[in-house]
Design an enzyme around this catalytic site. Sequence first.
Site, mmCIF file in Angstrom:
data_model
loop_
_atom_site.group_PDB
_atom_site.id
_atom_site.type_symbol
_atom_site.label_atom_id
_atom_site.label_comp_id
_atom_site.label_asym_id
_atom_site.label_seq_id
_atom_site.Cartn_x
_atom_site.Cartn_y
_atom_site.Cartn_z
ATOM 1 N N GLY A 1 4.884 2.504 1.826
ATOM 2 C CA GLY A 1 5.974 3.327 1.310
ATOM 3 C C GLY A 1 6.418 4.319 2.373
ATOM 4 O O GLY A 1 7.596 4.406 2.710
ATOM 5 N N SER B 1 0.830 -1.196 0.000
ATOM 6 C CA SER B 1 0.000 0.000 0.000
ATOM 7 C C SER B 1 0.869 1.252 0.000
ATOM 8 O O SER B 1 2.067 1.197 0.267
ATOM 9 C CB SER B 1 -0.885 0.002 1.243
ATOM 10 O OG SER B 1 -0.076 0.280 2.372
ATOM 11 N N LYS B 2 0.199 2.358 -0.315
ATOM 12 C CA LYS B 2 0.858 3.651 -0.318
ATOM 13 C C LYS B 2 1.466 3.917 1.064
ATOM 14 O O LYS B 2 2.548 4.458 1.187
ATOM 15 C CB LYS B 2 -0.220 4.699 -0.630
ATOM 16 C CG LYS B 2 0.281 5.964 -1.202
ATOM 17 C CD LYS B 2 -0.874 6.826 -1.623
ATOM 18 C CE LYS B 2 -1.196 7.837 -0.555
ATOM 19 N NZ LYS B 2 -2.230 8.799 -0.926
ATOM 20 N N ARG B 3 0.724 3.491 2.080
ATOM 21 C CA ARG B 3 1.196 3.717 3.454
ATOM 22 C C ARG B 3 2.473 2.923 3.761
ATOM 23 O O ARG B 3 3.308 3.376 4.513
ATOM 24 C CB ARG B 3 0.094 3.383 4.452
ATOM 25 C CG ARG B 3 -0.540 4.646 5.006
ATOM 26 C CD ARG B 3 -1.757 4.375 5.848
ATOM 27 N NE ARG B 3 -2.934 4.257 5.007
ATOM 28 C CZ ARG B 3 -3.746 3.215 4.983
ATOM 29 N NH1 ARG B 3 -3.515 2.169 5.752
ATOM 30 N NH2 ARG B 3 -4.793 3.191 4.193
#
Length: 516
Positions: free
Chosen positions: A278, A274-276
């Site tokens: 990253g 997920s973006k999180r």
Amino acid sequence: MKRVSRFIFASMSRKVRVRFAPSPTGGLHLGGVRTVLYNYLFAKKYKGDFIVRIEDTDQSRYVPGAEEYIFDTLKWCGMIPDESVQHGGDFGPYRQSERKERYKQFALQLVNDGYAYYAFDTPEELEKMRQDLKTEHNPTPQYDHHIRMKMRNSLTLSSDETHKLLSDGERFVIRIKVPENDQLSFTDMIRGEVKFDTSTVDDKVLLKADGMPTYHLAVVVDDHQMQISHSFRGEEWLPSAPVHILLWKYLFGLENMPQWAHLPLILGPNGKLSKRDGAKYGFPVFAMNWTDPKTGETTEGFKEKGFLPEAFLNYLALLGWNDGSEQEIFSMEDLIERFSMERVHSAGAKFDYEKAKWFNHEWIKKSSNSFLLPQVKTLLETNGITIVDDTLLEKIIGLIKDRCTLLPDFVPQSSFFFQTPATIDADAIRPKWNEDKKKFFVAYSEKILNSEWNAVTLENMFKELATEKNIKPGELQLPFRIMLVGGKFGPPVFQIAEVLGKDETVKRIDGALKIF
Ligand code: GLU
């Protein structure tokens, strides 16, 4: 073997046309870029067409700027579409919001043929149905063959009532009427035969109350009208495949249905990447920096982090595919030649940032100095170092590229060639420093003033003088490096001196001697 032969037959009997069909909802995640890549490789391998279709029918998820971002990313990656909103083509429009009327015609055709129906249920009625029918075994009841006859739709209302509601302008959606107990199957290029029992499939909405199609209707109509031969998409769409097969059957008699491949997920440290993840683990998840226009929040991209697109794509290709050999470094040409959808694994592939960096390092090492020049030059210039001599910079790149993993590493690795180091790590020298060593450097700097200027001569003179003065050359090299570079890093020290030139080298020796 069976799967392979079937595919070869199909690909030869039909022009290969594949599509990447992003929804413009934000930055392009590395899974999305891998989907583009597999489409692109497949199209190029079979001399087919690579189409980009913008799937923007969900107005609530539309994000301004996301479409331009997608095309900028494709450009950075060097994967140029044959047909798209920006590149034109004979099968447009390539933006679904501009094809709205066509979908409606097909939805009405389905209703007329008895394969779909009007549903007038309000959001409150739908919620009530969910609450009333909720059980421990079925916590989220679906609008399906069990309940459709209990709802307010053209199957339960008389045709007069339906017509009245329609002419009164009552809000409606069109739903597919999924048959009960039908067995459907298709051959996925990665997974082989996939079977579905339609009794578990709900009556998906095909046309929404705002007149826009849902993905299900739009993807089938467009893949048909754009003559798509193969559809590659994320595995999250596998559960929707039965709805799509039914639509293909009802609308087009299954004629020319594309061959599907559902690509495995790319996994992060804890499941789906997920973006999180990253932000949490400090690595990029998007191809390029993406700034959310609503929050102003920027999510870092591989490009800005300093990845070469060649390395980024090389690693992405291998996240879920290999050619059966141990080879890891593949150029785009190699990939086009070797790629095959049948060798994509069905299991999720784990993203490893250290491995991504390893690929970048390998690609930096194998890139020519002239290829790296423009990018390094821009980086140095944004860091306040003006480059006047490209030939010199090319030479420097050649000296230091082995030491650079990400492009920004070129800045600290090369700035001392252009600027006298602001600080000198004198502490690394002092404990072993003595008068003899000082005398050595005074003599060396005098000697080299009249010498021929190249690394070999400088090294020979250094060693001869050290022997003469009875000091081990090894003990003098670190001080020499620190004098020139400021710290314990950089390429071979005599090569640094060669590039710095006589005046600058002597100046740095003198300056450092004053400090030590
Ligand atoms: N718009 C869909 C998505 O962004 C496309 C899926 C497909 O390729 O069919 O996931």
